[in-house]
Design an enzyme around this catalytic site. Structure first.
Site, short mmCIF file in Angstrom:
data_model
loop_
_atom_site.label_atom_id
_atom_site.label_comp_id
_atom_site.label_asym_id
_atom_site.label_seq_id
_atom_site.Cartn_x
_atom_site.Cartn_y
_atom_site.Cartn_z
N CYS A 58 0.86 -1.18 0.00
CA CYS A 58 0.00 0.00 0.00
C CYS A 58 0.90 1.23 0.00
O CYS A 58 1.71 1.41 0.92
CB CYS A 58 -0.87 -0.04 1.25
SG CYS A 58 -1.85 1.45 1.50
N CYS A 107 -0.36 3.40 -6.57
CA CYS A 107 -1.36 2.85 -5.66
C CYS A 107 -1.57 1.43 -6.17
O CYS A 107 -1.68 1.20 -7.38
CB CYS A 107 -2.67 3.63 -5.75
SG CYS A 107 -4.07 2.80 -4.96
N1 DGL Z 1 -3.91 0.43 -2.41
C1 DGL Z 1 -3.48 1.43 -1.51
C2 DGL Z 1 -2.35 2.26 -2.03
O1 DGL Z 1 -1.47 1.72 -2.64
C3 DGL Z 1 -4.59 2.15 -0.75
C4 DGL Z 1 -5.62 2.83 -1.55
C5 DGL Z 1 -6.77 3.39 -0.70
O2 DGL Z 1 -7.32 2.65 0.10
O3 DGL Z 1 -7.07 4.57 -0.87
O4 DGL Z 1 -2.24 3.43 -1.78
#
Ligand code: DGL
Length: 263
Positions: free
Chosen positions: A72, A186
């Protein structure tokens, strides 16, 4: 005792990393946590994101996990520094951005522009800018707040007209910027790559997951048994396991069980 690598994200995004981890360590055992109750992280405050991630780390520690991958960007951007300080004696953490940044800018020249598609919290943190500065202060970094992309993936709104309009508006910014490369900043966004390419197939897209996984394989503190394990993957979510399954299914084969954890 079985060694596990813990992998965390707000929802299904981290599965794009888990796939690559399994590719490079097919016999490894993994625990995956999708914090679906608090998703999306990208529109929350740094303190909120810190506290959600801390809960997941505590969960992993109780399961005797000693290596955790922050699959994440948002958590890596706003909560890693604090959490690493607090957990460094018990868990080795691999934060996504910091781990892959050198490869992300590899071969860029002075004055090249690299765009970063990311959540609002990641863009606001300026973490990509700060990390890139350490290796090449002459590369221009353009952070683009792609709020709404996570929901397209989590709610499976790929065909929705509004989704396509939103994506097109971000691709237009890229085109105008003259950027050479776009980082999928993301972990949900690799699942939108086919749509991105429909709007712009000329630019390079960098998905950090492959590079991150190779670095984890080389640097995790694991016994040799890990690499010759059963290849077991366990899934945990903080809300709606069946919704998680539906969103994951187009690109990830989840086994029989998704365990609901009250965080
Ligand atoms: N998938 C995550 C990232 O890489 C989180 C996205 C989210 O929940 O806003 O930032």
């Amino acid at each position: 005792m079985t060694d596990y690598i813990g992998v965390l994200d707000s929802g299904v995004g981290g599965l794009s990393v888990l796939s690559e981890l399994i590719n490079v360590m097919p016999k490894g055992n993994f625990l995956y946590f999708g914090d679906t109750k608090n998703m999306p992280y990208g529109t929350k405050t740094p303190d909120e994101i810190y506290s959600y991630t801390k809960n997941i780390l505590n969960f992993f520690v109780k399961k005797n996990v000693t290596n955790v991958v922050f699959a994440c960007n948002t958590t890596s951007a706003v909560a890693y520094d604090r959490l690493n300080e607090e957990f460094k004696d018990v868990v080795k953490i691999f934060p996504l951005i910091q781990t892959v940044i050198k490869s992300a800018i590899n071969d860029l020249k002075d004055n090249d522009t690299i765009a970063v598609f990311a959540t609002r919290a990641t863009v606001n943190s300026k973490k990509y800018e700060m990390e890139i500065e350490k290796y090449n202060s002459k590369v221009n970094v353009l952070g683009i707040d792609c709020s709404g992309f996570v929901e397209i993936v989590e709610k499976r709104l790929y065909q929705d007209e509004k989704s396509l309009e939103l994506i097109k508006s971000k691709m237009d910014i890229i085109k105008q910027s003259g950027a050479r490369r776009v980082v999928l900043g993301c972990t949900h966004y690799p699942y939108l790559l086919n749509i991105f390419k429909k709007f712009n197939s000329d630019i390079e897209y960098f998905n950090p997951a492959g590079c991150l996984s190779r670095i984890v394989k080389e640097n995790a503190n694991l016994s040799n048994d890990f690499y010759n394990g059963k290849g077991e993957v366990k899934f945990y979510v903080s809300k709606s396991p069946e919704e998680f399954r539906k969103s994951a299914e187009p690109f990830f084969n989840i086994g029989d069980e998704i365990i609901l954890v009250n965080q």
